[in-house]
Design an enzyme around this catalytic site. Structure first.
Site, PDB file in Angstrom:
ATOM      1  N   GLN A 191     -10.351  -3.643  -3.542  1.00 35.45           N
ATOM      2  CA  GLN A 191     -11.798  -3.032  -2.808  1.00 35.45           C
ATOM      3  C   GLN A 191     -12.808  -3.512  -4.079  1.00 35.45           C
ATOM      4  O   GLN A 191     -13.717  -3.828  -3.609  1.00 35.45           O
ATOM      5  CB  GLN A 191     -11.312  -1.634  -2.625  1.00 35.45           C
ATOM      6  CG  GLN A 191     -12.816  -0.822  -2.142  1.00 35.45           C
ATOM      7  CD  GLN A 191     -13.069  -1.485  -0.691  1.00 35.45           C
ATOM      8  OE1 GLN A 191     -12.289  -1.589   0.241  1.00 35.45           O
ATOM      9  NE2 GLN A 191     -14.209  -1.925  -0.461  1.00 35.45           N
ATOM     10  N   CYS A 236     -16.465   1.928   0.646  1.00 35.49           N
ATOM     11  CA  CYS A 236     -15.443   1.079   0.816  1.00 35.49           C
ATOM     12  C   CYS A 236     -14.822   1.073   2.474  1.00 35.49           C
ATOM     13  O   CYS A 236     -14.126   0.165   2.751  1.00 35.49           O
ATOM     14  CB  CYS A 236     -14.157   1.622  -0.042  1.00 35.49           C
ATOM     15  SG  CYS A 236     -13.544   3.020   0.305  1.00 35.49           S
ATOM     16  N   ARG A 262     -13.617  -8.188   1.632  1.00 36.79           N
ATOM     17  CA  ARG A 262     -12.287  -8.079   1.327  1.00 36.79           C
ATOM     18  C   ARG A 262     -11.531  -9.267   1.686  1.00 36.79           C
ATOM     19  O   ARG A 262     -10.433  -9.782   0.902  1.00 36.79           O
ATOM     20  CB  ARG A 262     -11.732  -6.959   2.172  1.00 36.79           C
ATOM     21  CG  ARG A 262     -12.041  -5.662   2.012  1.00 36.79           C
ATOM     22  CD  ARG A 262     -11.824  -4.914   0.613  1.00 36.79           C
ATOM     23  NE  ARG A 262     -10.304  -5.118   0.262  1.00 36.79           N
ATOM     24  CZ  ARG A 262      -9.671  -3.968   0.763  1.00 36.79           C
ATOM     25  NH1 ARG A 262     -10.185  -3.070   1.352  1.00 36.79           N
ATOM     26  NH2 ARG A 262      -8.346  -4.300   0.480  1.00 36.79           N
ATOM     27  N   ARG A 304       0.994  -1.225  -0.068  1.00 34.95           N
ATOM     28  CA  ARG A 304      -0.092  -0.142   0.171  1.00 34.95           C
ATOM     29  C   ARG A 304       1.022   1.217   0.041  1.00 34.95           C
ATOM     30  O   ARG A 304       1.696   1.536   0.969  1.00 34.95           O
ATOM     31  CB  ARG A 304      -1.011  -0.017   1.173  1.00 34.95           C
ATOM     32  CG  ARG A 304      -1.731   1.353   1.292  1.00 34.95           C
ATOM     33  CD  ARG A 304      -2.912   1.236   2.449  1.00 34.95           C
ATOM     34  NE  ARG A 304      -4.108   0.684   1.707  1.00 34.95           N
ATOM     35  CZ  ARG A 304      -5.080   0.829   2.403  1.00 34.95           C
ATOM     36  NH1 ARG A 304      -5.247   1.673   3.143  1.00 34.95           N
ATOM     37  NH2 ARG A 304      -6.141   0.196   1.870  1.00 34.95           N
ATOM     38  N   ASP A 359     -17.088   7.520  -1.439  1.00 35.04           N
ATOM     39  CA  ASP A 359     -15.974   7.131  -0.546  1.00 35.04           C
ATOM     40  C   ASP A 359     -15.516   8.613  -0.100  1.00 35.04           C
ATOM     41  O   ASP A 359     -16.153   9.844  -0.497  1.00 35.04           O
ATOM     42  CB  ASP A 359     -14.543   6.732  -1.594  1.00 35.04           C
ATOM     43  CG  ASP A 359     -13.560   6.505  -0.773  1.00 35.04           C
ATOM     44  OD1 ASP A 359     -13.474   6.233   0.526  1.00 35.04           O
ATOM     45  OD2 ASP A 359     -12.447   6.406  -1.596  1.00 35.04           O
ATOM     46  N   HIS A 407      -7.375   0.821  -6.563  1.00 35.63           N
ATOM     47  CA  HIS A 407      -7.758   0.053  -5.365  1.00 35.63           C
ATOM     48  C   HIS A 407      -8.255  -1.047  -5.887  1.00 35.63           C
ATOM     49  O   HIS A 407      -9.387  -1.507  -5.627  1.00 35.63           O
ATOM     50  CB  HIS A 407      -8.390   0.812  -4.412  1.00 35.63           C
ATOM     51  CG  HIS A 407      -8.357   0.336  -2.977  1.00 35.63           C
ATOM     52  ND1 HIS A 407      -7.774  -1.006  -2.734  1.00 35.63           N
ATOM     53  CD2 HIS A 407      -9.014   0.545  -1.744  1.00 35.63           C
ATOM     54  CE1 HIS A 407      -7.943  -1.108  -1.435  1.00 35.63           C
ATOM     55  NE2 HIS A 407      -8.473  -0.330  -0.907  1.00 35.63           N
TER      56      HIS A 407
HETATM   57  N1   CP Z   1     -11.239   0.193   2.472  1.00 38.39           N
HETATM   58  C1   CP Z   1     -10.009  -0.095   2.946  1.00 38.39           C
HETATM   59  O1   CP Z   1      -8.862  -0.208   2.039  1.00 38.39           O
HETATM   60  O2   CP Z   1      -9.785   0.215   4.041  1.00 38.39           O
HETATM   61  P1   CP Z   1      -8.462   0.289   4.877  1.00 38.39           P
HETATM   62  O3   CP Z   1      -7.873   1.681   4.503  1.00 38.39           O
HETATM   63  O4   CP Z   1      -8.882   0.163   6.346  1.00 38.39           O
HETATM   64  O5   CP Z   1      -7.594  -0.767   4.573  1.00 38.39           O
HETATM   65  N1  NVA Z   2      -9.843   6.807  -1.453  1.00 41.62           N
HETATM   66  C1  NVA Z   2      -9.317   6.524  -0.190  1.00 41.62           C
HETATM   67  C2  NVA Z   2      -9.681   4.903   0.382  1.00 41.62           C
HETATM   68  C3  NVA Z   2      -9.293   4.579   1.427  1.00 41.62           C
HETATM   69  C4  NVA Z   2      -9.549   3.072   1.659  1.00 41.62           C
HETATM   70  C5  NVA Z   2      -8.069   7.018   0.065  1.00 41.62           C
HETATM   71  O1  NVA Z   2      -7.119   6.706  -0.655  1.00 41.62           O
HETATM   72  O2  NVA Z   2      -7.612   7.320   1.339  1.00 41.62           O
END
Ligand code: CP
Ligand code: NVA
Length: 311
Positions: free
Chosen positions: A138, A265, A293, A108, A226, A135
């Site tokens: 997700q 998400c 997930r 990540r 989101d 993502h």
């Molecule tokens: N939706 C999602 O990716 O959650 P986290 O940021 O908690 O991993």
């Molecule tokens: N768009 C958000 C998703 C978090 C899971 C971010 O990147 O922070």
């Protein structure tokens, strides 16, 4: 050739379909087991997954950890800030080193280039656990949730509200692969990545970007949103004011089909992109998405290791 999962296109329509079918089967097969129990016929026994986080996470961290464990393997979770990566060691050297210890790596991070570079240099499969661009894990979980809720993906009308962010980009990619219709209602300056829109349209998907939230919501099968401020972006009153017309409210949900779903998400920011009453409503499947997930990622891991048949 090793299989990396950096975007949904890496698996293609047949791969994504196979992943979703596999996830449904795996989820059903372990229905009454305790969460910590290993699957019957676990397929990744003795396999190790390393996870590197340059950004916060709850769901991705916990669900990937349980994914590999339920498949019989083990995991290693590292925060980039406490790794040498956080002091300037290159992605390439990190890839070479971790490839000697583990069988797959999940990252990540912020710039998408980093996950591409990791995949390029690693000799083991690499999975995108969120970048600023996309993502994909997700959206696999989200499509699994839609199918479970009786929504066949082809021809579905999905409305996205708010920021054209990483999750929106992967949703657009999914629209191209799985042939659902997508309307994105968002303010000027918050458009999704042009390349994703063009590619999805080139393969026949109907992608509309509009300013009118009521038009987007009318007769939608699914309303999705989101955060207005993704990790790494600057928050400001100006952004909130610009986004406010795109808040998902009870009035917005009332315009959608009676059996519409509300999806997010998570983490959610009640009072900003969505009101609490919608999160708590009959429409909301946000915790199913979170659970899925786990199930979707088990199948993504299995796809990476060539354990899922697809064309
Ligand atoms: N939706 C999602 O990716 O959650 P986290 O940021 O908690 O991993
Ligand atoms: N768009 C958000 C998703 C978090 C899971 C971010 O990147 O922070």
């Amino acid at each position: 050739m090793k299989r990396d999962f950096l975007n949904l296109n890496d698996a293609g329509a047949s791969g994504i379909t196979a992943i979703l079918n596999d996830a449904l089967d795996l989820k059903a097969a372990r229905k009454n087991k305790p969460k910590g129990a290993i699957d019957d016929n676990a397929s990744l026994v003795d396999h190790a997954l390393a996870m590197i986080f340059e950004k916060n996470s709850t769901r991705t961290r916990a669900s990937f950890d349980m994914s590999i464990k339920q498949l019989g393997g083990s995991s290693m979770i590292m925060d980039a800030g406490t790794m040498q990566l956080g002091r300037g060691e290159t992605i390439a050297d990190t890839a070479h080193v971790l490839s000697r210890y583990v069988d797959a790596i999940m990252l990540r991070t912020n710039e998408h280039d980093k996950v591409q570079s990791l995949a390029h240099h690693a000799t083991v499969p690499v999975i995108n656990g969120l970048t600023d661009l996309s993502h994909p894990c997700q959206i696999c979980a989200d499509m699994l949730t839609m199918i479970e809720q009786g929504k066949a993906l082809t021809g579905l009308n999905i409305a996205w509200f708010g920021d054209g962010n990483n999750v929106a980009n992967s949703l657009i990619e999914a629209a191209g692969l799985m042939k659902f219709n997508l309307i994105l209602a968002l303010p000027a300056g918050c458009e999704p990545k042009h390349d994703f829109v063009t590619e999805a349209r080139n393969v026949g998907a109907q992608i509309d970007i509009i300013r009118d939230p009521t038009k987007a919501a009318t007769d939608a099968d699914i309303i999705m949103t989101d955060t207005w401020v993704s990790m790494g972006q600057a928050d400001s009153d100006k952004i909130i004011a610009k986004m406010m017309p795109y808040q998902v409210t009870d009035n917005i949900m009332a315009l959608a089909k009676d059996d519409a779903l509300f999806m997010h998400c998570l983490p959610a920011h009640a009072g900003k992109e969505v009101v609490q009453s919608v999160l708590d409503s009959k429409y909301s499947v946000v915790f199913d998405q979170a659970e899925n997930r786990l199930h979707a990622q088990k199948s993504i891991l299995r796809w990476c290791f060539g354990l899922i048949d697809c064309d």
